[in-house]
Scaffold this motif. Structure first.
Motif, PDB file in Angstrom:
ATOM      1  N   PRO A  19     -27.018  -1.110-111.334  1.00  0.00           N
ATOM      2  CA  PRO A  19     -26.546  -0.396-110.145  1.00  0.00           C
ATOM      3  C   PRO A  19     -26.543   1.124-110.324  1.00  0.00           C
ATOM      4  N   PHE A  20     -26.235   1.593-111.531  1.00  0.00           N
ATOM      5  CA  PHE A  20     -26.227   3.030-111.777  1.00  0.00           C
ATOM      6  C   PHE A  20     -27.622   3.623-111.626  1.00  0.00           C
ATOM      7  N   LEU A  21     -28.622   2.952-112.175  1.00  0.00           N
ATOM      8  CA  LEU A  21     -29.991   3.455-112.076  1.00  0.00           C
ATOM      9  C   LEU A  21     -30.488   3.449-110.636  1.00  0.00           C
ATOM     10  N   LEU A  22     -30.103   2.442-109.865  1.00  0.00           N
ATOM     11  CA  LEU A  22     -30.493   2.431-108.452  1.00  0.00           C
ATOM     12  C   LEU A  22     -29.849   3.591-107.704  1.00  0.00           C
ATOM     13  N   ALA A  23     -28.605   3.914-108.040  1.00  0.00           N
ATOM     14  CA  ALA A  23     -27.933   5.038-107.382  1.00  0.00           C
ATOM     15  C   ALA A  23     -28.575   6.360-107.779  1.00  0.00           C
ATOM     16  N   VAL A  24     -28.974   6.490-109.033  1.00  0.00           N
ATOM     17  CA  VAL A  24     -29.602   7.724-109.502  1.00  0.00           C
ATOM     18  C   VAL A  24     -30.954   7.924-108.820  1.00  0.00           C
ATOM     19  N   VAL A  25     -31.710   6.850-108.693  1.00  0.00           N
ATOM     20  CA  VAL A  25     -33.023   6.928-108.070  1.00  0.00           C
ATOM     21  C   VAL A  25     -32.899   7.189-106.574  1.00  0.00           C
ATOM     22  N   GLY A  26     -31.773   6.791-105.996  1.00  0.00           N
ATOM     23  CA  GLY A  26     -31.562   7.019-104.574  1.00  0.00           C
ATOM     24  C   GLY A  26     -31.833   5.814-103.715  1.00  0.00           C
ATOM     25  N   LEU A  27     -32.002   4.660-104.329  1.00  0.00           N
ATOM     26  CA  LEU A  27     -32.202   3.444-103.553  1.00  0.00           C
ATOM     27  C   LEU A  27     -30.852   2.901-103.120  1.00  0.00           C
ATOM     28  N   TYR A  28     -30.740   2.596-101.850  1.00  0.00           N
ATOM     29  CA  TYR A  28     -29.500   2.064-101.321  1.00  0.00           C
ATOM     30  C   TYR A  28     -29.713   0.605-100.962  1.00  0.00           C
ATOM     31  N   VAL A  29     -28.849  -0.250-101.461  1.00  0.00           N
ATOM     32  CA  VAL A  29     -28.925  -1.671-101.154  1.00  0.00           C
ATOM     33  C   VAL A  29     -27.910  -1.940-100.058  1.00  0.00           C
ATOM     34  N   SER A  30     -28.390  -2.459 -98.915  1.00  0.00           N
ATOM     35  CA  SER A  30     -27.539  -2.515 -97.733  1.00  0.00           C
ATOM     36  C   SER A  30     -26.609  -3.709 -97.664  1.00  0.00           C
ATOM     37  N   GLY A  31     -27.097  -4.915 -97.839  1.00  0.00           N
ATOM     38  CA  GLY A  31     -26.274  -6.097 -97.623  1.00  0.00           C
ATOM     39  C   GLY A  31     -25.395  -6.441 -98.808  1.00  0.00           C
ATOM     40  N   ALA A  32     -24.327  -7.202 -98.535  1.00  0.00           N
ATOM     41  CA  ALA A  32     -23.401  -7.582 -99.595  1.00  0.00           C
ATOM     42  C   ALA A  32     -24.060  -8.519-100.593  1.00  0.00           C
ATOM     43  N   SER A  33     -24.891  -9.432-100.110  1.00  0.00           N
ATOM     44  CA  SER A  33     -25.540 -10.357-101.043  1.00  0.00           C
ATOM     45  C   SER A  33     -26.568  -9.633-101.906  1.00  0.00           C
ATOM     46  N   GLU A  34     -27.237  -8.620-101.351  1.00  0.00           N
ATOM     47  CA  GLU A  34     -28.189  -7.847-102.142  1.00  0.00           C
ATOM     48  C   GLU A  34     -27.462  -7.005-103.189  1.00  0.00           C
ATOM     49  N   ARG A  35     -26.306  -6.453-102.814  1.00  0.00           N
ATOM     50  CA  ARG A  35     -25.531  -5.663-103.780  1.00  0.00           C
ATOM     51  C   ARG A  35     -25.026  -6.547-104.910  1.00  0.00           C
ATOM     52  N   ALA A  36     -24.744  -7.790-104.625  1.00  0.00           N
ATOM     53  CA  ALA A  36     -24.267  -8.705-105.665  1.00  0.00           C
ATOM     54  C   ALA A  36     -25.380  -9.079-106.630  1.00  0.00           C
ATOM     55  N   MET A  37     -26.612  -9.051-106.175  1.00  0.00           N
ATOM     56  CA  MET A  37     -27.736  -9.439-107.030  1.00  0.00           C
ATOM     57  C   MET A  37     -28.179  -8.317-107.972  1.00  0.00           C
ATOM     58  N   VAL A  38     -27.858  -7.072-107.665  1.00  0.00           N
ATOM     59  CA  VAL A  38     -28.309  -5.951-108.496  1.00  0.00           C
ATOM     60  C   VAL A  38     -27.777  -6.057-109.922  1.00  0.00           C
ATOM     61  N   PRO A  39     -26.477  -6.322-110.150  1.00  0.00           N
ATOM     62  CA  PRO A  39     -26.039  -6.476-111.543  1.00  0.00           C
ATOM     63  C   PRO A  39     -26.652  -7.682-112.252  1.00  0.00           C
ATOM     64  N   VAL A  40     -26.894  -8.750-111.501  1.00  0.00           N
ATOM     65  CA  VAL A  40     -27.496  -9.935-112.113  1.00  0.00           C
ATOM     66  C   VAL A  40     -28.924  -9.634-112.556  1.00  0.00           C
ATOM     67  N   LEU A  41     -29.681  -8.979-111.688  1.00  0.00           N
ATOM     68  CA  LEU A  41     -31.045  -8.599-112.061  1.00  0.00           C
ATOM     69  C   LEU A  41     -31.044  -7.588-113.198  1.00  0.00           C
ATOM     70  N   GLY A  42     -30.081  -6.679-113.187  1.00  0.00           N
ATOM     71  CA  GLY A  42     -29.941  -5.733-114.294  1.00  0.00           C
ATOM     72  C   GLY A  42     -29.597  -6.443-115.588  1.00  0.00           C
ATOM     73  N   ALA A  43     -28.781  -7.486-115.500  1.00  0.00           N
ATOM     74  CA  ALA A  43     -28.420  -8.258-116.689  1.00  0.00           C
ATOM     75  C   ALA A  43     -29.639  -8.956-117.266  1.00  0.00           C
ATOM     76  N   ILE A  44     -30.462  -9.521-116.416  1.00  0.00           N
ATOM     77  CA  ILE A  44     -31.681 -10.183-116.880  1.00  0.00           C
ATOM     78  C   ILE A  44     -32.618  -9.171-117.535  1.00  0.00           C
ATOM     79  N   GLY A  45     -32.813  -8.038-116.877  1.00  0.00           N
ATOM     80  CA  GLY A  45     -33.669  -6.997-117.444  1.00  0.00           C
ATOM     81  C   GLY A  45     -33.127  -6.439-118.747  1.00  0.00           C
TER      82      GLY A  45
END
Length: 92
Positions: A48-74
């Motif tokens: 989530p921090f890298l997405l905020a730095v890059v300037g990408l905004y995730v709009s929906g609640a379900s999409e915001r919940a997936m960002v840490p999970v995808l970050g965890a996998i990466g």
């Protein structure tokens, strides 16, 4: 938080099964699991921090919940690859 431990554990085991290495490989299952869990925690906070730095905004609640999970996998995958390459170069 339990999800990140579970993701790191699964990726550590799967990573070791996918790339078992030579017989005298210093990275056993325990180290692969530890690296997977560590990378999962780091990636879940950095995603989530890298997405905020890059300037990408995730709009929906379900999409915001997936960002840490995808970050965890990466993060877990990156930690496993970094650990394998570090141990391989140190051995040679």
């Amino acid at each position: 938080m339990t999800w990140f431990v579970l993701i790191g554990f699964m990726l550590g085991v799967l990573g070791k099964l996918a790339l078992p290495g030579p017989k005298d490989d210093p990275m056993g299952y325990i180290l692969a699991i530890i690296l997977g869990v560590f990378g999962s925690f780091v990636g879940s906070f950095l995603g989530p921090f890298l997405l905020a730095v890059v300037g990408l905004y995730v709009s929906g609640a379900s999409e915001r919940a997936m960002v840490p999970v995808l970050g965890a996998i990466g993060g877990a995958l990156a930690a496993l690859l970094l650990g394998r390459s570090t141990l391989r170069t140190r051995k040679q």
